[in-house]
Design a protein around this motif. Structure first.
Motif, PDB file in Angstrom:
ATOM      1  N   PHE A 226       0.837  -1.203   0.000  1.00  0.00           N
ATOM      2  CA  PHE A 226       0.000   0.000   0.000  1.00  0.00           C
ATOM      3  C   PHE A 226       0.870   1.251   0.000  1.00  0.00           C
ATOM      4  CE2 PHE A 226      -2.269   3.437   2.061  1.00  0.00           C
ATOM      5  CZ  PHE A 226      -3.522   3.400   1.460  1.00  0.00           C
ATOM      6  N   VAL A 227       1.872   1.291   0.886  1.00  0.00           N
ATOM      7  CA  VAL A 227       2.748   2.468   0.973  1.00  0.00           C
ATOM      8  C   VAL A 227       3.515   2.658  -0.329  1.00  0.00           C
ATOM      9  CG1 VAL A 227       4.760   3.426   2.149  1.00  0.00           C
ATOM     10  CG2 VAL A 227       2.960   2.307   3.466  1.00  0.00           C
ATOM     11  N   ALA A 228       4.066   1.568  -0.865  1.00  0.00           N
ATOM     12  CA  ALA A 228       4.855   1.667  -2.094  1.00  0.00           C
ATOM     13  C   ALA A 228       4.002   2.144  -3.262  1.00  0.00           C
ATOM     14  CB  ALA A 228       5.488   0.314  -2.418  1.00  0.00           C
ATOM     15  N   THR A 229       2.822   1.560  -3.412  1.00  0.00           N
ATOM     16  CA  THR A 229       1.952   1.925  -4.530  1.00  0.00           C
ATOM     17  C   THR A 229       1.378   3.321  -4.350  1.00  0.00           C
ATOM     18  OG1 THR A 229       1.355  -0.410  -4.710  1.00  0.00           O
ATOM     19  CG2 THR A 229       0.003   1.150  -5.919  1.00  0.00           C
ATOM     20  N   MET A 230       1.016   3.667  -3.140  1.00  0.00           N
ATOM     21  CA  MET A 230       0.429   4.977  -2.874  1.00  0.00           C
ATOM     22  C   MET A 230       1.430   6.098  -3.122  1.00  0.00           C
ATOM     23  SD  MET A 230      -2.488   6.234  -1.899  1.00  0.00           S
ATOM     24  CE  MET A 230      -3.087   7.871  -1.444  1.00  0.00           C
ATOM     25  N   THR A 231       2.660   5.930  -2.655  1.00  0.00           N
ATOM     26  CA  THR A 231       3.674   6.958  -2.871  1.00  0.00           C
ATOM     27  C   THR A 231       4.043   7.075  -4.340  1.00  0.00           C
ATOM     28  OG1 THR A 231       5.373   5.304  -2.343  1.00  0.00           O
ATOM     29  CG2 THR A 231       4.661   6.762  -0.570  1.00  0.00           C
ATOM     30  N   ALA A 232       4.050   5.938  -5.054  1.00  0.00           N
ATOM     31  CA  ALA A 232       4.316   5.996  -6.492  1.00  0.00           C
ATOM     32  C   ALA A 232       3.198   6.728  -7.220  1.00  0.00           C
ATOM     33  CB  ALA A 232       4.470   4.592  -7.058  1.00  0.00           C
ATOM     34  N   THR A 233       1.962   6.540  -6.775  1.00  0.00           N
ATOM     35  CA  THR A 233       0.813   7.221  -7.378  1.00  0.00           C
ATOM     36  C   THR A 233       0.867   8.711  -7.099  1.00  0.00           C
ATOM     37  OG1 THR A 233      -0.528   5.244  -7.050  1.00  0.00           O
ATOM     38  CG2 THR A 233      -1.703   7.278  -7.513  1.00  0.00           C
ATOM     39  N   LEU A 234       1.294   9.099  -5.897  1.00  0.00           N
ATOM     40  CA  LEU A 234       1.393  10.516  -5.550  1.00  0.00           C
ATOM     41  C   LEU A 234       2.391  11.234  -6.445  1.00  0.00           C
ATOM     42  CD1 LEU A 234       1.385  10.358  -1.643  1.00  0.00           C
ATOM     43  CD2 LEU A 234      -0.472  11.126  -3.131  1.00  0.00           C
ATOM     44  N   GLY A 235       3.386  10.480  -6.932  1.00  0.00           N
ATOM     45  CA  GLY A 235       4.376  11.098  -7.808  1.00  0.00           C
ATOM     46  C   GLY A 235       3.802  11.555  -9.126  1.00  0.00           C
ATOM     47  N   ASN A 236       2.654  10.995  -9.522  1.00  0.00           N
ATOM     48  CA  ASN A 236       2.019  11.369 -10.783  1.00  0.00           C
ATOM     49  C   ASN A 236       0.955  12.446 -10.608  1.00  0.00           C
ATOM     50  OD1 ASN A 236       3.501   9.498 -12.229  1.00  0.00           O
ATOM     51  ND2 ASN A 236       2.059   7.841 -11.756  1.00  0.00           N
ATOM     52  N   SER A 237       0.710  12.855  -9.360  1.00  0.00           N
ATOM     53  CA  SER A 237      -0.345  13.829  -9.082  1.00  0.00           C
ATOM     54  C   SER A 237       0.135  15.240  -9.386  1.00  0.00           C
ATOM     55  CB  SER A 237      -0.780  13.714  -7.619  1.00  0.00           C
ATOM     56  OG  SER A 237      -1.704  14.717  -7.293  1.00  0.00           O
ATOM     57  N   ASN A 238      -0.809  16.100  -9.835  1.00  0.00           N
ATOM     58  CA  ASN A 238      -0.506  17.507 -10.133  1.00  0.00           C
ATOM     59  C   ASN A 238      -0.780  18.412  -8.936  1.00  0.00           C
ATOM     60  OD1 ASN A 238       0.242  16.974 -12.822  1.00  0.00           O
ATOM     61  ND2 ASN A 238      -1.915  16.962 -13.454  1.00  0.00           N
ATOM     62  N   GLU A 239      -1.242  17.824  -7.815  1.00  0.00           N
ATOM     63  CA  GLU A 239      -1.539  18.611  -6.631  1.00  0.00           C
ATOM     64  C   GLU A 239      -0.239  19.080  -5.966  1.00  0.00           C
ATOM     65  OE1 GLU A 239      -4.497  19.470  -5.881  1.00  0.00           O
ATOM     66  OE2 GLU A 239      -5.685  18.117  -7.159  1.00  0.00           O
ATOM     67  N   SER A 240      -0.379  19.987  -5.006  1.00  0.00           N
ATOM     68  CA  SER A 240       0.791  20.503  -4.295  1.00  0.00           C
ATOM     69  C   SER A 240       1.435  19.405  -3.463  1.00  0.00           C
ATOM     70  CB  SER A 240       0.380  21.663  -3.390  1.00  0.00           C
ATOM     71  OG  SER A 240      -0.476  21.202  -2.353  1.00  0.00           O
ATOM     72  N   HIS A 241       2.705  19.637  -3.151  1.00  0.00           N
ATOM     73  CA  HIS A 241       3.461  18.647  -2.389  1.00  0.00           C
ATOM     74  C   HIS A 241       2.809  18.407  -1.025  1.00  0.00           C
ATOM     75  CE1 HIS A 241       7.002  16.398  -1.103  1.00  0.00           C
ATOM     76  NE2 HIS A 241       6.971  17.087   0.025  1.00  0.00           N
ATOM     77  N   TRP A 242       2.418  19.502  -0.324  1.00  0.00           N
ATOM     78  CA  TRP A 242       1.798  19.358   0.999  1.00  0.00           C
ATOM     79  C   TRP A 242       0.486  18.590   0.912  1.00  0.00           C
ATOM     80  CZ3 TRP A 242      -2.829  20.846   3.176  1.00  0.00           C
ATOM     81  CH2 TRP A 242      -2.916  20.744   4.571  1.00  0.00           C
TER      82      TRP A 242
END
Length: 955
Positions: A226-242
């Protein structure tokens, strides 16, 4: 090229059909399903004709299948209870929960067992777990990657999981199903389908119910994925880092909440099972001590050094790390070229049991793409690389294996997280590069490394373990000799494709996109066929032994009215093969003194240490020795089944032997369901072991002297004086070792007085009692050079009744370890037993019953002048609760670990009932109920809201 572009050509039509086949994800799924159905039919036919893919050299027939078979029989007869009398000295039912997976596959196996043998039904459904897991993994990966990638990864999972686990530890096959299921559910949760979070408690509950001992690793894997996949997915998001990290922590804690909720729902089986291991076995205590000291109290140098020396190959003098567990990685490399022989487990180093049976879920083709994964660009897998790399590095740090394995040594087989992350990385590399190898950056730097590593593995195996090429049980399976070289050839050819020169010579269009999937499929085919190519006929021995022992039980019922509810144990002294190890587990109506389980049970170890005079864990596994005339009442042994060469004293035993049956059936003439003490030993530690073993018949002892008991204590001097002429000891000296594993000890130092006693027992002087009391013993005047012992006097294990020992010069003892220089030999007179019977006969109308988890004790005392203790033949536990206890009875630990009941002064008639309630069972049931209420409180409103939304959309 013209043929390819010509729409009327056969090659064009084939290419078009090939591409069309892979465009729809359901077509490959149907092919995969059809392939597995064909193999399953073969498995069903084979198991029906041959009894299954079982093997006596592994734990499948030693532990797992007997436990499941016995459980099925108990379910059919309605005899399932919270107490299991067949293990150790009696123990909680949950002590065996580790061996009995509870899920839909086991339920189907139970239904099939009405039409076939229990073991056969279970064997078939064990095969279904990796099949279902492979289909589930295909569907999970097909949602993310192209269908060809999903298809090949499903084959890799099935190939590795089945060949590695099928014969060894069948319960681990569930990993093949429940890990892909976790991946699918997590993917659905991350895709912002909030409703799927409600499936997580059900998943956690199912894995706890399946096997609590594997559940913690499955849940650890799910969390890391879950952590690995979720963090990888966040890398593709256009939202702010915070915002992205805020969302991650909210989703992660939501994930943990639902997982823990599922664990709480499964507390009714988790708590009693885990508490049994932690409180009544020795493995967990030792490992946790090492871990906690090394992490939180490094000042304890002795324990810390022991930990480091065991796990890190620590240099005592320099205090530096000189090596690490390289064998973990070596095993991985080697299995890319040669799959573990599922029967022998002897590829890396013969006997390297801990590291060789890890489920790798990988092939050589998978290894190549795993290496390529680290050099594949892409935002999605940029962060995932760190998790995959970290998990593989942790494989060489044994403390992680210890923490996750609950063992004092690195148990790699439980640490399977890296293999599934590896497989995920393989899928990404295959998908992103479309099976291209020549264009990869890995061709220059890593192809040589892979080739050298693989070739080194092959050379190592050829030199140190060549038996993989020549050793097979069934001499008719010559096909097996062709499979291994074929699989090696495919693996090496896959590596050759990495070389730059290969691309120049053959052209990348011809080989990289076509040959690689085909060769990976060939790896799957060869490895799967190995499952069927080296199956031997030891299953027949298992079923024959099971049938024979069932007939013996039926005979005892016929001639002695044997009833297991009477609580007596039966000593089985007949066949000494592995097939009889867990007879009492196989047969629900038997209670033998021979058993085996992975965990070292501790409650009764003290009494055995007292008897042997050395630290001993014999009772924890297969306790073979010590059942003599004077110890039979102590362990509640009334019946003895033995072969025609063994004789017991007719004065005390009734012998029955049926016509045309070489088996002898003995029954102790005296009916002693329990022992009543009216006097205790003052200080048992001041007595020698054998005096203690004889005196325990008449005088019990407590772990700590209890001043609250109004009972007299006999003085040690008086006790020693009384038994000094009844029990004596001497020493036998080692003479030589024979080629067949027997050791010769010299009897010449025994004086004539010693030789004129009634019975004798032989114990080694070291602590490994079980190993040196495993087989028969023989008395002889000449050492037979031809290994022919038929003319010799055969003796029971370590005990024999023979007044003619003075006529012999040597004692031959079979053992499973190196001989010790000396062994003790004890001698006693029958007067010891006679005095015991005379005293016990003053207590009349004795009655004892053990029906499931209900124990009933009845006895009339000659008077009520003093407090007395009733000592049973079963393990003490505060889990035994006395019903309707107005008189004031209480349970007590007596004689080093047995269950005793204190009878208060003034009581002359005892009629009491005890019920067994496992530790953690009541609290676990309450927690499960609370968890179900919480889950229902979340699920029902969510479903109602979801239904209302659906209705609004329709309107």
């Amino acid at each position: 090229m013209e043929a390819v572009n010509n729409k009327k050509s056969l090659q064009y039509k084939l290419n078009r059909g090939w591409n069309f086949f892979w465009q729809n994800k359901w077509y490959p799924f149907m092919v995969l399903l059809a392939l597995f159905i064909i193999v399953l039919i073969f498995v069903m036919v084979y198991t029906d004709n041959n009894g299954g893919f079982l093997h006596m050299n592994s734990d499948d027939l030693i532990q797992y299948y007997p436990y499941v078979s016995g459980f099925f029989d108990k379910l059919k007869s309605g005899n399932v209870s919270l107490y299991d009398r067949s293990l150790y000295g009696g123990v909680s039912f949950f002590s065996a929960a580790y061996y009995i997976p509870l899920d839909i596959f086991t339920f189907i196996a139970f239904l099939l067992s009405f039409f076939m043998e229990n073991e056969t039904a279970y064997c078939i459904m064990n095969f279904m777990r990796p099949v279902a897991g492979a289909l589930l993994l295909y569907y999970t990966f097909a949602r993310k990657f192209n269908t060809k990638v999903a298809f090949l990864c499903a084959l890799i999972l099935f190939c590795g999981g089945t060949t590695e686990s099928y014969y060894i530890f069948p319960v681990y096959l569930g990993i093949c199903f429940y890990a892909p299921l976790a991946m699918l559910l997590i993917d659905l949760c991350i895709e912002k389908k909030s409703f799927y979070y409600l499936t997580l408690p059900i998943y956690a509950f199912l894995v706890v119910l399946y096997d609590f001992y594997i559940a913690y690793m499955l849940l650890a894997f799910a969390s890391i994925y879950f952590v690995a996949t979720m963090t990888a997915t966040l890398g593709n998001s256009n939202e702010s880092h915070w915002y992205r990290w805020k969302e991650f922590f909210i989703r992660f804690f939501e994930f943990l909440f639902f997982i823990l909720l599922g664990v709480v729902i499964g507390a009714f089986i988790l708590m009693p099972s885990a508490l049994y291991i932690m409180h009544q076995t020795s493995r967990t205590e030792a490992s946790l001590k090492l871990i906690l000291v090394s992490l939180f109290n490094p000042k304890d140098e002795a324990v810390l050094k022991a930990h480091l020396e065991s796990y890190w190959y620590f240099n005592k003098e320099g205090g530096t790390l000189v090596n690490f567990s390289w064998r973990h990685y070596f095993t991985q490399w080697m299995n890319m070229f040669i799959p573990n022989d599922p029967h022998q487990l002897c590829l890396v180093e013969a006997g390297d049991y801990i590291r060789e049976h890890a489920t790798l879920y990988m092939t050589c083709g998978g290894l190549i793409f795993l290496v390529q994964f680290f050099f594949t660009k892409g935002k999605y897998n940029a962060r995932l690389k760190y998790f995959v790399l970290l998990m593989n590095i942790l494989l060489c740090i044994p403390i992680f294996c210890v923490i996750f394995g609950f063992n004092t040594q690195p148990y790699l087989r439980w640490f399977f997280i890296p293999y599934f992350l590896n497989l995920y990385g393989v899928a990404i590399a295959m998908h992103e590069n479309n099976f291209s190898l020549g264009e990869s950056k890995t061709s220059k730097y890593f192809s040589l490394f892979i080739i050298l590593a693989g070739v080194c593995c092959l050379i190592y195996v050829l030199i140190f373990s060549p038996s993989i090429f020549i050793h097979y049980k069934n001499t008719g399976n010559y096909f097996y000799l062709l499979l291994i070289p074929a699989l090696i050839s495919v693996s090496l050819y896959l590596i050759v494709l990495l070389l730059s020169i290969t691309e120049k010579m053959m052209g990348k269009d011809r080989i990289h996109k076509r040959a690689v999937p085909i060769l990976i499929f060939a790896e799957f085919v060869f490895a799967t066929v190995i499952i069927f190519a080296n199956v031997d006929n030891t299953t027949a021995r298992y079923y024959a032994a099971k049938e024979t022992n069932q007939q013996r039980i039926n005979t005892m019922k016929e001639i002695y009215n044997y009833d297991i509810k009477d609580g007596y144990r039966t000593n089985l002294y007949t066949i000494f093969g592995r097939e009889t190890t867990n007879v009492n587990i196989q047969l629900q109506d038997a209670n033998f003194g021979r058993f085996f389980q992975s965990f070292y049970n501790t409650p009764l170890n003290t009494v055995l240490e007292d008897i042997y005079g050395e630290p001993c864990r014999s009772w924890s596994r297969a306790f073979n020795g010590g059942y003599s005339l004077i110890s039979s009442p102590v362990f509640n042994v009334k019946y003895v089944i033995t072969n025609e060469n063994i004789s017991l004293p007719e004065k005390y035993y009734t012998l029955t032997q049926k016509e045309n049956d070489s088996t002898k059936y003995y029954m102790l003439k005296d009916d002693i369901p329990f022992i009543v003490y009216d006097e205790l030993m003052k200080d048992k530690n001041k007595l020698n072991p054998f005096t203690k073993q004889a005196a325990i018949l008449n005088y019990g002892y407590l772990p700590i002297e209890n001043s609250e008991l109004d009972m007299p204590y006999i003085d040690n001097i008086e006790l020693s004086s009384h038994y000094s002429s009844l029990c004596v000891t001497s020493t036998l000296f080692f003479k030589e070792e024979l080629d067949n594993g027997y050791y010769v000890y010299d009897l010449s130092n025994l004086n004539n007085t010693f030789r004129n006693y009634d019975a004798y027992m032989v114990y080694p002087t070291d602590s490994n009692i079980r190993e040196l009391t495993h087989g028969f013993m023989y008395l002889t005047n000449e050492i037979p050079l031809d290994n022919n012992y038929t003319s010799l006097t055969q003796l029971h294990y370590n005990h024999f009744y023979d007044d003619d020992i003075k006529n012999y010069k040597y004692l031959l003892m079979e053992a499973k370890k190196d001989a010790v220089e000396t062994v003790r030999i004890y001698a006693y007179k029958y007067q010891v037993y006679d005095e015991f019977i005379e005293k016990q006969n003053t207590y009349t109308n004795k009655s004892f019953s053990l029906d499931g988890s209900k124990m009933t004790i009845k006895v009339d005392m000659p008077d009520g002048n003093s407090t007395r203790i009733i000592k049973t033949g079963y393990t003490y536990s505060d889990e035994w609760i006395i019903n309707n206890n107005e008189v004031g009875f209480k349970t007590i630990n007596i004689d080093g670990g047995f269950l005793g009941v204190v009878v208060p002064k003034g009581v002359t008639n005892v009629d009491l009932t005890l019920n067994f309630i496992p530790e953690g069972w009541s609290m676990g049931c309450k927690l499960s109920l609370v968890g179900c209420i919480i889950y229902a409180g979340i699920l029902i409103p969510t479903v109602v809201i979801w239904v209302r939304k659906k209705k609004r959309v329709i309107e």
